[in-house]
Design an enzyme around this catalytic site. Structure first.
Site, PDB file in Angstrom:
ATOM      1  CE  LYS A 155      -4.291   1.455   2.209  1.00 54.58           C
ATOM      2  NZ  LYS A 155      -5.042   1.722   0.988  1.00 54.58           N
TER       3      LYS A 155
HETATM    4  N1  PMP Z   1      -7.671  -1.992  -3.401  1.00 58.14           N
HETATM    5  C1  PMP Z   1      -7.110  -0.772  -3.257  1.00 58.14           C
HETATM    6  C2  PMP Z   1      -6.404  -0.175  -4.415  1.00 58.14           C
HETATM    7  C3  PMP Z   1      -7.210  -0.084  -2.037  1.00 58.14           C
HETATM    8  O1  PMP Z   1      -6.660   1.123  -1.889  1.00 58.14           O
HETATM    9  C4  PMP Z   1      -7.917  -0.671  -0.963  1.00 58.14           C
HETATM   10  C5  PMP Z   1      -8.051   0.058   0.338  1.00 58.14           C
HETATM   11  N2  PMP Z   1      -6.956  -0.198   1.171  1.00 58.14           N
HETATM   12  C6  PMP Z   1      -8.478  -1.944  -1.159  1.00 58.14           C
HETATM   13  C7  PMP Z   1      -8.329  -2.570  -2.381  1.00 58.14           C
HETATM   14  C8  PMP Z   1      -9.213  -2.634  -0.055  1.00 58.14           C
HETATM   15  O2  PMP Z   1      -8.305  -2.997   0.949  1.00 58.14           O
HETATM   16  P1  PMP Z   1      -8.742  -3.139   2.473  1.00 58.14           P
HETATM   17  O3  PMP Z   1      -9.945  -4.021   2.469  1.00 58.14           O
HETATM   18  O4  PMP Z   1      -7.576  -3.765   3.109  1.00 58.14           O
HETATM   19  O5  PMP Z   1      -9.061  -1.774   2.968  1.00 58.14           O
END
Ligand code: PMP
Length: 297
Positions: A155
């Site tokens: 991330k």
């Molecule tokens: N894809 C992207 C590109 C994101 O930014 C996020 C948010 N973090 C997600 C998927 C979903 O991830 P999570 O469920 O861990 O928040």
């Protein structure tokens, strides 16, 4: 929206300071090159009135893995950061909140690695959403970053230029959100959420590889196991998605949110009758700890 006021406290490199008085280095590699990693976490007021950070360990472990994937020094322990996060919530009197840890780099205009990293943890009010309003989604003209060019499973802040472009394009065209394909043209994910579709009583979602494999996505799959709902992780095209009965996005901020339409196609199933809706409600029970036992982490 105001993310902080004069008395808001953030955690900054081991100390709690006022957000309004905190400083950062304008020569940071993070500001200039997007070389930073972050998390998006939520806390909820549970049914017993306590404040609980949902999947705190998973988020802080991912923060560490994101930093390591980018060769950023990382000296923190997840438990220590979870404790600091609870203190940020407490000091700001927050229960239902969005929590944003960021690991960032020192002043460095070169591309050389650093000897240390810095961390901040901010939080602001965010109520339980689980919106009834369904989304109108369009296929983005932007594709997700090629995993051969980025650590796509991390991330990383810089990746989000792609998300901003896609989301802004969708909104400028009158849609609520974008859906991005991967470099091969298969459906990947939204700008900040993973995607599932429903067809004939089954769910389908893209596999890990060209997406950020979300913590909410993993939770949805866990819920499906408990509810005996079959889930396939496989590649699919935008054309296949248009033949679906229903679809939804899931992510920490979005929670579980249904789609009304995709490009020119309105989905045939009524949201109330979909698997997505059942999962939306089960997700709410998990984050608020309404159900004890195996449904709760
Ligand atoms: N894809 C992207 C590109 C994101 O930014 C996020 C948010 N973090 C997600 C998927 C979903 O991830 P999570 O469920 O861990 O928040």
């Amino acid at each position: 929206m105001a993310y902080y006021h004069n008395n808001t406290i953030i955690y900054l490199n081991g100390v709690f300071v006022k957000a309004a008085e905190a400083t950062t280095d304008f020569y940071s590699q993070s500001l200039h090159y997007g070389y930073a990693v972050f998390e998006g976490i939520r806390s909820y007021r549970t049914v017993t009135g306590e404040t609980k950070i949902f999947k705190a360990t998973e988020h802080y472990d991912r923060l560490k893995n994101s930093a390591l994937a980018l060769n950023m020094p990382y000296s923190w322990d997840s438990n220590e950061l979870i404790e600091a996060t609870y203190e940020v919530l407490e000091r700001n009197k927050l229960q239902n909140a969005y929590i944003r840890p960021v690991v960032y780099a020192p002043a460095n205009m070169s591309f050389n690695p650093n000897n240390e990293s810095y961390i901040l943890i901010a939080a602001w009010e965010m109520g339980l959403f689980l919106g009834e309003k369904l989304l109108r989604v369009m296929t983005s003209s932007f594709q997700r970053p090629n995993p051969k060019g980025f650590r796509i499973e991390a991330k990383a802040s810089g990746h989000y230029v792609n998300s901003i472009l896609a989301s802004q394009e969708a909104k400028a065209k009158g849609y609520d959100e974008a859906l991005l394909t991967d470099m091969n043209g298969y459906v990947a994910e939204g700008p900040g959420a993973n995607v599932f579709f429903e067809k004939n009583g089954k769910l389908v979602t893209p596999p890990a590889g060209n997406i950020l494999p979300g913590i909410t996505r993993a939770t949805v799959i866990e819920i499906c196991q408990v509810l005996n709902i079959p889930v396939e992780e496989r590649l699919f095209t935008t054309d296949e998605l248009k033949q679906a009965d229903a679809a939804f996005f899931c992510g920490t901020a979005a929670e579980v949110i249904g789609w009304q339409s995709y490009d020119e196609v309105t989905f045939p199933a009524k949201w109330e009758n979909t698997i997505g809706r059942r999962i939306q409600l089960a997700y709410k029970d998990r984050v608020t700890e309404a159900i004890k036992g195996e449904l709760v982490d």
